[in-house]
Design an enzyme around this catalytic site. Structure first.
Site, PDB file in Angstrom:
ATOM      1  N   TRP A  47       0.814  -1.226   0.000  1.00  0.00           N
ATOM      2  CA  TRP A  47       0.000   0.000   0.000  1.00  0.00           C
ATOM      3  C   TRP A  47       0.841   1.268   0.000  1.00  0.00           C
ATOM      4  CZ3 TRP A  47      -5.016   1.683  -0.195  1.00  0.00           C
ATOM      5  CH2 TRP A  47      -5.247   2.984   0.260  1.00  0.00           C
ATOM      6  N   ASN A  49      -0.078   5.783  -0.008  1.00  0.00           N
ATOM      7  CA  ASN A  49      -0.954   6.926  -0.256  1.00  0.00           C
ATOM      8  C   ASN A  49      -0.146   8.216  -0.186  1.00  0.00           C
ATOM      9  OD1 ASN A  49      -1.548   5.977   2.682  1.00  0.00           O
ATOM     10  ND2 ASN A  49      -2.452   8.005   2.746  1.00  0.00           N
ATOM     11  N   ASP A  50      -0.537   9.193   0.578  1.00  0.00           N
ATOM     12  CA  ASP A  50      -0.007  10.558   0.485  1.00  0.00           C
ATOM     13  C   ASP A  50       1.507  10.653   0.257  1.00  0.00           C
ATOM     14  OD1 ASP A  50      -2.555  10.715   1.459  1.00  0.00           O
ATOM     15  OD2 ASP A  50      -2.053  11.854   3.249  1.00  0.00           O
ATOM     16  N   GLN A  66       3.238   7.721   2.412  1.00  0.00           N
ATOM     17  CA  GLN A  66       2.537   6.887   3.373  1.00  0.00           C
ATOM     18  C   GLN A  66       2.533   5.451   2.856  1.00  0.00           C
ATOM     19  OE1 GLN A  66       0.424   8.326   6.554  1.00  0.00           O
ATOM     20  NE2 GLN A  66       2.553   8.833   6.147  1.00  0.00           N
ATOM     21  N   TRP A  74      -4.854  -0.022   3.438  1.00  0.00           N
ATOM     22  CA  TRP A  74      -4.341   0.929   4.426  1.00  0.00           C
ATOM     23  C   TRP A  74      -4.180   0.253   5.786  1.00  0.00           C
ATOM     24  CZ3 TRP A  74      -5.542   3.097   9.113  1.00  0.00           C
ATOM     25  CH2 TRP A  74      -4.898   4.302   9.440  1.00  0.00           C
ATOM     26  N   PHE A 106       2.340   9.324  10.336  1.00  0.00           N
ATOM     27  CA  PHE A 106       1.444   9.929   9.362  1.00  0.00           C
ATOM     28  C   PHE A 106       2.195  10.976   8.524  1.00  0.00           C
ATOM     29  CE2 PHE A 106      -3.278   9.200  10.591  1.00  0.00           C
ATOM     30  CZ  PHE A 106      -3.070   7.833  10.689  1.00  0.00           C
ATOM     31  N   ASP A 181      -0.373  16.485   9.572  1.00  0.00           N
ATOM     32  CA  ASP A 181       0.168  16.769   8.234  1.00  0.00           C
ATOM     33  C   ASP A 181       0.964  18.076   8.182  1.00  0.00           C
ATOM     34  OD1 ASP A 181      -1.413  14.559   7.776  1.00  0.00           O
ATOM     35  OD2 ASP A 181      -3.005  15.674   6.778  1.00  0.00           O
ATOM     36  N   GLU A 232      -6.943  18.403   5.163  1.00  0.00           N
ATOM     37  CA  GLU A 232      -5.733  17.595   5.299  1.00  0.00           C
ATOM     38  C   GLU A 232      -4.613  18.133   4.411  1.00  0.00           C
ATOM     39  OE1 GLU A 232      -6.984  13.078   6.173  1.00  0.00           O
ATOM     40  OE2 GLU A 232      -7.460  13.690   4.126  1.00  0.00           O
ATOM     41  N   TRP A 314     -10.281   8.320  -1.705  1.00  0.00           N
ATOM     42  CA  TRP A 314     -10.610   7.502  -0.544  1.00  0.00           C
ATOM     43  C   TRP A 314     -11.931   6.749  -0.697  1.00  0.00           C
ATOM     44  CZ3 TRP A 314      -7.340   5.532   2.459  1.00  0.00           C
ATOM     45  CH2 TRP A 314      -6.200   6.208   2.895  1.00  0.00           C
TER      46      TRP A 314
END
Length: 509
Positions: A47, A49-50, A66, A74, A106, A181, A232, A314
């Site tokens: 996985w 993400n960001d 991430q 996730w 995070f 963040d 975010e 998402w």
């Protein structure tokens, strides 16, 4: 909730493991998977993400992201790491930052501490400092609000290894559920660091002289902008506007995007080291497609502002039909300030490094579209990835249909009556994994110029549309059952394509 219990169990297992060890990941032949992007970054396995900690240092672009290194959905977040010298070819590096007793890792940012304000540097070398959110599953499970806090780590070997600061967290949560963040930049007029932090439904600015002790400056946005979901992944930076400096504030929001789910809005204005003042309160989106989220810019790139987003949403990120890996990043984009009438807008274009993998263009002029034009008649076999640039001298309805031999198709076009661009993936292939995926997202046209230009980056499972010199941008992913191998241009208004370039793109893998 069941997923929270599952994540807590996996997180507990993570803490038992030696966090300094390198996680063994399966060997994956990157070109062997049908949906594996060829010109976009994707994780070697599992996985992602960001994008996080994006920093340029000594000729190398660092991309942290991430990452859950034990599953393709996730879970407990780590900072994955990749490096590139040209924004095209990425080298997978060992995981940079692991969870610890303070929580999982995070999103956040990284800076070059040129003046060694943190004191972490050694032998006269400037350290890299990462600023990130510690997320404690245990504190969240206990029902408290202060489960997210800001911490730092530093590297004295150009990002190869990281040491967490013994005094973490450096910014404690005052009791806000969403407190995360951090994007940090140097504010030269007052010789201080400025942290732009997402705090539930607004942005809070903090400042520091040493990256360790932070003071609250101000808040922005509680009554301004889109508020369909939590705020975010913010970013704050300056840009040149015809010799004048303007400030840009980027804020991602989930849900509440213009085409449902995740999206990223922006504000243009002024920042005085204490507060941000927008020029207008109108809602503006950096990308109107469904699949560009949590994007930020690389730090330490001077006047050049290079943006990268997570190419998913998402609504369905955990269920897309990829197996050993999930999610990719957008192609790096160059940001510019453009004016349309009295309005000031943020425009995006593919980074110039794309030219490194472009083949010689096949150029066609004055294509008269009477119902449908098969691109293969002029260029031969259609191959992906590719770039298509086209221009029209008269605005008319038209669509570009990307399809395969079993009738699946992705339709990209312009609707003159609505004055909107669109990407229709209702018939694109596999769509049943989430009810909102089979949709026709739209985006407004901002200029009233009688001429139109469009640039498309089409990879094996994604398309990025840049219209009118990047004033309108859309990104969408897709999953055909068989690879697309055809492109037709269609119009019911006898549109004329003044010029079109078809450019094959070499794989960056």
């Amino acid at each position: 909730m069941k997923w929270k219990i599952f994540i807590t169990l996996v997180y507990s297992l993570t803490l038992i493991l030696d966090v300094n060890s390198i996680v063994a990941q399966p060997t994956v032949k990157l070109k062997s998977e049908m949906y594996r992007p060829q010109i976009h970054f994707s994780p070697k396995a599992y996985w992602a993400n960001d994008p996080n900690g994006m920093v340029y240092n000594k000729g190398v672009y660092h991309l942290f992201y991430q990452h859950h290194p034990y599953s393709s959905v996730w879970g407990p977040m780590h900072w994955g790491h990749a490096t590139s010298k040209d924004l095209i070819k990425w080298k997978h590096e060992p995981i940079a930052i692991y969870p610890d007793s303070l929580g999982t890792i995070f999103s956040g940012s990284a800076v070059v501490d040129k003046n060694n304000s943190s004191g972490f540097g050694k032998n006269g070398r400037a350290p890299l400092v990462a600023i990130f959110t510690h997320h404690s599953m245990e504190v969240e499970k206990a029902g408290r609000n202060d489960f997210q806090n800001q911490s730092i780590a530093y590297s004295n070997d150009d990002g190869k290894t990281w040491t967490k600061y013994a005094g973490n967290p450096v910014l404690k949560n005052p009791g806000i559920v969403d407190f995360r963040d951090p994007k940090v930049m140097w504010y030269e007029p007052q010789k201080k660091w400025v942290m732009t932090l997402a705090t539930k439904n607004c942005i809070t600015f903090y400042s520091s002289t040493n990256l360790k002790s932070w003071v609250k400056e101000s808040e922005f946005g509680a009554t301004i902008g889109a508020h369909g979901g939590v705020w975010e992944c913010p970013d704050l930076f300056t840009m040149d506007d015809n010799g004048k400096m303007v400030w840009v504030l980027i804020v991602s929001i989930n849900p509440g995007g213009p085409n449902k789910g995740s999206a990223t809005q922006y504000f243009i204005g002024d920042f005085d080291g204490n507060k941000f003042t927008p020029l207008t309160t109108d809602v503006k989106w950096i990308d109107y497609g469904p699949d560009n989220y949590a994007g930020i810019t690389w730090s330490n790139t001077g006047s050049r502002k290079i943006f990268l987003g997570w190419m998913s949403n998402w609504m369905y990120a955990n269920t897309v039909p990829t197996e050993t890996w999930r999610s990719a990043m957008t192609f790096p984009r160059e940001l510019k300030i453009n004016h349309v009438g009295h309005e000031i807008l943020l425009a995006s274009q593919p980074a110039v490094e794309l030219s490194k993998i472009q083949s010689k263009p096949i150029t066609i002029s004055n294509i008269k579209i009477t119902n449908s034009f098969d691109l293969a008649e002029k260029i031969g076999k259609v191959k992906f990835p590719c770039r298509i640039n086209l221009s029209l001298d008269e605005i008319k309805d038209f669509s570009l249909v990307v399809s395969n031999d079993i009738g699946e198709k992705l339709i990209i076009g312009f609707d003159k009556k609505e004055n909107k661009y669109f990407i229709d993936r209702t018939q694109s292939g596999i769509t049943g994994f989430q009810k909102e995926f089979a949709a026709r997202p739209v985006a407004p046209r901002f200029t009233d110029n009688n001429k139109m230009n469009i640039s498309l980056l089409i990879d094996v499972s994604s398309v990025e549309l840049f219209a009118d010199d990047g004033l309108t941008v859309m990104t969408a992913i897709f999953f055909p059952n068989k690879p697309y191998n055809q492109i037709h241009i269609q119009s019911t208004e006898n549109a004329v394509i003044k010029n079109m370039e078809y450019i094959n793109l070499k794989s960056g893998r």
